[in-house]
Scaffold this motif. Structure first.
Motif, PDB file in Angstrom:
ATOM      1  N   ALA A  55       0.902  -1.096  -0.120  1.00  0.00           N
ATOM      2  CA  ALA A  55       0.217  -0.374   0.023  1.00  0.00           C
ATOM      3  C   ALA A  55       0.828   1.271   0.011  1.00  0.00           C
ATOM      4  O   ALA A  55       0.767   2.001  -0.659  1.00  0.00           O
ATOM      5  CB  ALA A  55      -1.039  -0.036   1.499  1.00  0.00           C
ATOM      6  N   LEU A  56       2.192   1.170   0.669  1.00  0.00           N
ATOM      7  CA  LEU A  56       2.859   2.214   0.582  1.00  0.00           C
ATOM      8  C   LEU A  56       4.060   2.425  -0.927  1.00  0.00           C
ATOM      9  O   LEU A  56       3.496   3.711  -1.341  1.00  0.00           O
ATOM     10  CB  LEU A  56       4.072   1.871   1.927  1.00  0.00           C
ATOM     11  CG  LEU A  56       5.255   3.103   1.596  1.00  0.00           C
ATOM     12  CD1 LEU A  56       4.938   4.244   1.841  1.00  0.00           C
ATOM     13  CD2 LEU A  56       6.498   2.309   2.420  1.00  0.00           C
ATOM     14  N   LEU A  57       3.515   1.576  -1.056  1.00  0.00           N
ATOM     15  CA  LEU A  57       4.270   1.456  -2.815  1.00  0.00           C
ATOM     16  C   LEU A  57       3.465   2.156  -3.521  1.00  0.00           C
ATOM     17  O   LEU A  57       3.596   3.171  -4.493  1.00  0.00           O
ATOM     18  CB  LEU A  57       4.643   0.378  -3.379  1.00  0.00           C
ATOM     19  CG  LEU A  57       6.182  -0.206  -2.427  1.00  0.00           C
ATOM     20  CD1 LEU A  57       7.035  -1.661  -2.896  1.00  0.00           C
ATOM     21  CD2 LEU A  57       7.546   0.842  -2.593  1.00  0.00           C
ATOM     22  N   SER A  61       4.165   5.934  -5.650  1.00  0.00           N
ATOM     23  CA  SER A  61       3.276   5.562  -7.183  1.00  0.00           C
ATOM     24  C   SER A  61       2.883   6.879  -7.312  1.00  0.00           C
ATOM     25  O   SER A  61       3.002   7.335  -8.750  1.00  0.00           O
ATOM     26  CB  SER A  61       3.024   4.608  -7.785  1.00  0.00           C
ATOM     27  OG  SER A  61       3.207   4.474  -8.569  1.00  0.00           O
ATOM     28  N   LYS A  62       1.449   7.120  -6.759  1.00  0.00           N
ATOM     29  CA  LYS A  62       0.432   7.408  -6.528  1.00  0.00           C
ATOM     30  C   LYS A  62       0.867   9.487  -7.267  1.00  0.00           C
ATOM     31  O   LYS A  62       0.747   9.944  -7.450  1.00  0.00           O
ATOM     32  CB  LYS A  62      -0.591   7.799  -5.827  1.00  0.00           C
ATOM     33  CG  LYS A  62      -1.312   6.164  -6.940  1.00  0.00           C
ATOM     34  CD  LYS A  62      -2.611   5.816  -5.897  1.00  0.00           C
ATOM     35  CE  LYS A  62      -3.364   5.294  -6.342  1.00  0.00           C
ATOM     36  NZ  LYS A  62      -4.454   4.752  -5.211  1.00  0.00           N
ATOM     37  N   ILE A  63       1.641   9.105  -5.821  1.00  0.00           N
ATOM     38  CA  ILE A  63       2.528  10.814  -5.278  1.00  0.00           C
ATOM     39  C   ILE A  63       3.296  11.490  -6.762  1.00  0.00           C
ATOM     40  O   ILE A  63       3.092  12.330  -7.292  1.00  0.00           O
ATOM     41  CB  ILE A  63       2.787  11.034  -4.137  1.00  0.00           C
ATOM     42  CG1 ILE A  63       1.808  10.503  -2.881  1.00  0.00           C
ATOM     43  CG2 ILE A  63       3.399  12.204  -3.631  1.00  0.00           C
ATOM     44  CD1 ILE A  63       2.565  10.787  -1.299  1.00  0.00           C
ATOM     45  N   GLY A  64       4.198  10.421  -6.874  1.00  0.00           N
ATOM     46  CA  GLY A  64       5.364  10.067  -8.831  1.00  0.00           C
ATOM     47  C   GLY A  64       4.223  11.122  -9.455  1.00  0.00           C
ATOM     48  O   GLY A  64       4.917  12.011 -10.045  1.00  0.00           O
ATOM     49  N   LEU A 102      12.691   7.606   1.273  1.00  0.00           N
ATOM     50  CA  LEU A 102      11.445   7.606   2.696  1.00  0.00           C
ATOM     51  C   LEU A 102      11.659   5.647   1.875  1.00  0.00           C
ATOM     52  O   LEU A 102      11.380   5.707   2.412  1.00  0.00           O
ATOM     53  CB  LEU A 102       9.912   7.969   2.005  1.00  0.00           C
ATOM     54  CG  LEU A 102       9.092   7.216   2.841  1.00  0.00           C
ATOM     55  CD1 LEU A 102       9.222   7.413   3.946  1.00  0.00           C
ATOM     56  CD2 LEU A 102       7.752   7.684   2.263  1.00  0.00           C
ATOM     57  N   VAL A 103      11.734   5.946   0.638  1.00  0.00           N
ATOM     58  CA  VAL A 103      11.261   4.101  -0.506  1.00  0.00           C
ATOM     59  C   VAL A 103      12.982   3.674   0.070  1.00  0.00           C
ATOM     60  O   VAL A 103      12.402   2.330   0.514  1.00  0.00           O
ATOM     61  CB  VAL A 103      10.718   4.589  -1.718  1.00  0.00           C
ATOM     62  CG1 VAL A 103      11.218   3.625  -2.448  1.00  0.00           C
ATOM     63  CG2 VAL A 103      10.314   4.910  -2.179  1.00  0.00           C
ATOM     64  N   ASP A 104      13.805   4.515   0.231  1.00  0.00           N
ATOM     65  CA  ASP A 104      15.105   3.483   0.559  1.00  0.00           C
ATOM     66  C   ASP A 104      15.012   3.345   1.827  1.00  0.00           C
ATOM     67  O   ASP A 104      16.239   1.620   1.612  1.00  0.00           O
ATOM     68  CB  ASP A 104      16.218   4.360  -0.152  1.00  0.00           C
ATOM     69  CG  ASP A 104      16.358   4.990  -1.484  1.00  0.00           C
ATOM     70  OD1 ASP A 104      15.696   4.174  -2.479  1.00  0.00           O
ATOM     71  OD2 ASP A 104      17.108   5.824  -1.863  1.00  0.00           O
ATOM     72  N   ASN A 105      14.373   3.685   2.405  1.00  0.00           N
ATOM     73  CA  ASN A 105      14.498   3.535   4.302  1.00  0.00           C
ATOM     74  C   ASN A 105      13.460   2.778   4.915  1.00  0.00           C
ATOM     75  O   ASN A 105      13.709   2.666   6.195  1.00  0.00           O
ATOM     76  CB  ASN A 105      14.578   4.704   4.917  1.00  0.00           C
ATOM     77  CG  ASN A 105      16.541   5.614   4.162  1.00  0.00           C
ATOM     78  OD1 ASN A 105      17.562   4.832   4.148  1.00  0.00           O
ATOM     79  ND2 ASN A 105      16.223   6.651   4.395  1.00  0.00           N
ATOM     80  N   ALA A 106      12.301   2.505   3.885  1.00  0.00           N
ATOM     81  CA  ALA A 106      11.589   1.785   4.231  1.00  0.00           C
ATOM     82  C   ALA A 106      11.351   1.025   5.132  1.00  0.00           C
ATOM     83  O   ALA A 106      10.948   0.694   6.278  1.00  0.00           O
ATOM     84  CB  ALA A 106      10.690   1.815   3.044  1.00  0.00           C
TER      85      ALA A 106
END
Length: 110
Positions: A55-57, A61-64, A102-106
């Motif tokens: 769900a985070l991804l 993705s939507k934000i990007g 944030l993704v790298d440190n998720a």
């Protein structure tokens, strides 16, 4: 390299053989099968993929996508000055960089 002396014979249907040919990433099928089954140097050195909430991804993705749409509209907008566009694009780039971090440190955060 050591000389290969052992042979394994495997039979495939025409469809199975075509699937192998489509999936192979090496020029020679035998080399690809060896690397896939026994592991190659690249697969041994590959960094494990962190487990992240799907769900985070999806949300990221939507934000990007939204950031890209905003940037596209900024670039097409004729009413903004060049300085205003640069400032807005800089802010978008900063947000995008923060999201990437944030993704790298998720895996550490979640």
């Amino acid at each position: 390299m050591k000389k290969r002396t052992k042979r394994v014979e495997v039979q495939f249907t025409e469809a199975e053989y075509e699937q192998l040919l489509q999936k192979k990433t090496k020029a020679r099928l035998a080399e690809w099968v060896r690397d896939t089954c026994l592991g190659s140097e690249l697969s041994k050195k590959a960094k494990p993929v962190p487990k992240v909430d799907p769900a985070l991804l999806v949300a990221l993705s939507k934000i990007g996508s939204n950031i890209n749409q905003i940037a596209r509209h900024l670039n097409m907008d004729k009413t903004l000055s060049a300085q205003e566009k640069v400032k807005a694009l800089f802010e978008l780039a900063s947000i995008e960089q923060s999201l990437g971090e944030l993704v790298d440190n998720a895996d550490k955060v979640f």
